[in-house]
Design an enzyme around this catalytic site. Structure first.
Site, short mmCIF file in Angstrom:
data_model
loop_
_atom_site.label_atom_id
_atom_site.label_comp_id
_atom_site.label_asym_id
_atom_site.label_seq_id
_atom_site.Cartn_x
_atom_site.Cartn_y
_atom_site.Cartn_z
N LYS A 35 -2.50 107.62 87.17
CA LYS A 35 -3.52 107.64 88.65
C LYS A 35 -4.39 105.94 88.01
O LYS A 35 -4.17 105.29 87.57
CB LYS A 35 -4.69 108.62 87.59
CG LYS A 35 -5.23 108.39 86.39
CD LYS A 35 -5.75 109.55 85.74
CE LYS A 35 -6.59 109.11 84.91
NZ LYS A 35 -7.29 110.33 84.40
N TYR A 256 -23.14 78.80 83.87
CA TYR A 256 -24.98 79.22 84.35
C TYR A 256 -25.77 80.00 82.74
O TYR A 256 -25.60 80.97 81.91
CB TYR A 256 -24.31 80.76 84.85
CG TYR A 256 -23.53 80.43 86.29
CD1 TYR A 256 -24.21 79.63 87.40
CD2 TYR A 256 -22.23 80.56 87.10
CE1 TYR A 256 -23.99 79.26 88.78
CE2 TYR A 256 -21.72 80.81 87.93
CZ TYR A 256 -22.38 79.66 88.92
OH TYR A 256 -21.29 79.56 90.12
C1 PLP Z 1 -6.42 110.45 82.64
C2 PLP Z 1 -7.04 111.89 82.57
C3 PLP Z 1 -5.76 112.26 81.38
C4 PLP Z 1 -5.30 110.84 80.43
O1 PLP Z 1 -6.58 110.69 79.57
P1 PLP Z 1 -6.07 109.13 79.12
O2 PLP Z 1 -7.15 109.43 78.23
O3 PLP Z 1 -6.09 108.93 79.37
O4 PLP Z 1 -4.71 109.96 77.46
C5 PLP Z 1 -5.64 113.55 81.05
N1 PLP Z 1 -5.85 114.33 81.93
C6 PLP Z 1 -6.81 113.85 82.80
C7 PLP Z 1 -7.09 115.62 83.23
C8 PLP Z 1 -6.85 113.21 83.00
O5 PLP Z 1 -8.10 112.91 84.38
#
Ligand code: PLP
Length: 365
Positions: A35, A256
């Site tokens: 994702k 800055y």
């Molecule tokens: C993003 C996600 C994961 C993976 O999580 P990580 O901490 O990056 O391993 C697993 N399950 C769901 C439902 C998620 O949304």
């Protein structure tokens, strides 16, 4: 010369981390979570790199699944939040996706939709995260309803998400686990529970499937690293170079607001990387960077296109010297994105997903 800032992506390291996730849970399948454009690494390139190894991928929404399908990725893809509206079911079917089901309206939409083939469903249970899913009490009835509709739902799994699997204190995790075990036992349900921290450190949560995400990219999500998490290899190296050098007497403010003041006669390296590239502006003075493979620190506020580092103790550093913001330097030295994240009061996930399109990605391996 082109602007030197590049995000180098080591696909061999990605495969190494994926194999590590598999070796830690040899009885589980590992769905590679891609994702948010593969946590900022490029979902299509990561999917292609894992295609021969991973049996399935996971994304957050149908648009992300479409991107993978359009790139020719044909493996199963799980929608971790399922559909966002009933109209998406047609695409779920034609694209051959699997989907989470977390709400009553999704169940109704699925059962009302005319399908040529049933859709593989992961029923989401809220075992304690209190974000998505049915309560353990309600989940049983929903499960039985879906199980009784084999023309609509197939390959049922129970899915849940842990709130604290990264913590040393396992109390809350154990409570979530206990609720899930009772439910799975009663339904004879295969489980899909483990995120990265649970894959790395909670063998009791390994199910038919696991869902490792950030660990695939080489970030260690555990509060305290363990033997397994120390074997993770960084996938992204955010690399740039020094584009100018300033020699300043003691007492001169840099950048800055003059947040950092030279404590001694100092050499300051100006680096082509800023918050306009996604480098976090919250980085404090002292945030580590590697210059010519040696650790030094940010000195002064991050600007949009540049940041400044103290190179007083690296006399051979000069215009053109390699600067690694996180990842692996040419001499092999590693700066973990997790360490940088702590100095920015954030987590690796936001730094990795936050690298902006202006930064070219270059793939290796
Ligand atoms: C993003 C996600 C994961 C993976 O999580 P990580 O901490 O990056 O391993 C697993 N399950 C769901 C439902 C998620 O949304």
């Amino acid at each position: 010369m082109a602007r030197p800032l590049i995000a180098h992506i080591d696909l061999e390291a990605l495969r190494h981390n994926y194999r590590l996730a598999c070796s830690l849970a040899p009885a589980s399948g590992a769905v590679a979570v891609l994702k948010a454009d593969g946590y900022g690494h490029g979902a299509v390139a990561c999917a292609r790199a894992l295609e021969g190894t991973a049996p399935a991928f996971a994304v957050a929404c149908i648009e992300e699944a479409v991107t993978l399908r359009e790139a020719g990725i044909s493996l199963p893809i799980v929608l971790l939040e399922g559909i966002f509206e009933a109209g998406e079911l047609e695409q779920v079917e034609t694209l051959g996706l699997w989907m989470a089901v977390h709400s009553d309206w999704q169940v109704e939409a699925l059962l009302a939709h005319r399908l040529a083939r049933p859709i593989p469903v992961w029923l989401k249970v809220d075992s304690g995260m209190h974000r998505l899913g049915f309560s353990p009490e309600r989940a049983e009835a929903v499960w039985r309803r879906l199980a009784a509709a084999p023309t609509h739902a197939c390959d049922l799994h129970l899915m849940s998400h842990f709130a604290t699997a990264d913590r040393v204190d396992t109390g809350y995790f154990a409570g979530q686990m206990a609720r899930l075990e009772v439910l799975a036992e009663r339904l004879g349900a295969p489980l899909c529970l483990a995120n990265s921290p649970a894959t790395l450190a909670r063998a009791e949560a390994h199910g038919a499937w696991n869902r490792p995400g950030v660990m695939l990219y080489g970030s260690d999500p555990l509060e305290h690293a363990n033997e397994a998490s120390r074997r993770l290899a960084p996938v992204m190296t955010l690399r740039s170079a020094i584009i100018a050098v300033r020699e300043l007497p003691a007492g001169e403010p840099v950048g800055y607001g003059g947040r950092w003041i030279t404590p001694r006669p100092s050499r300051i390296g100006v680096v082509a990387c800023g918050y306009g590239d996604g480098y976090d502006r919250h980085a404090v003075d002292g945030t580590p960077v590697l210059v010519a493979g040696r650790r030094t620190a940010i000195a002064g506020k991050v600007s949009m296109d540049m940041l400044t580092v103290d190179i007083t103790d690296i006399p051979d550093a000069d215009i053109g010297s390699e600067v690694v913001l996180w990842g692996r330097a040419a001499n092999g030295e590693v700066l973990s994105v997790d360490e940088v994240a702590r100095c920015c009061d954030t987590i690796s996930y936001t730094l990795l997903t936050g690298v902006l399109p202006r930064v070219p990605r270059r793939y290796h391996g």
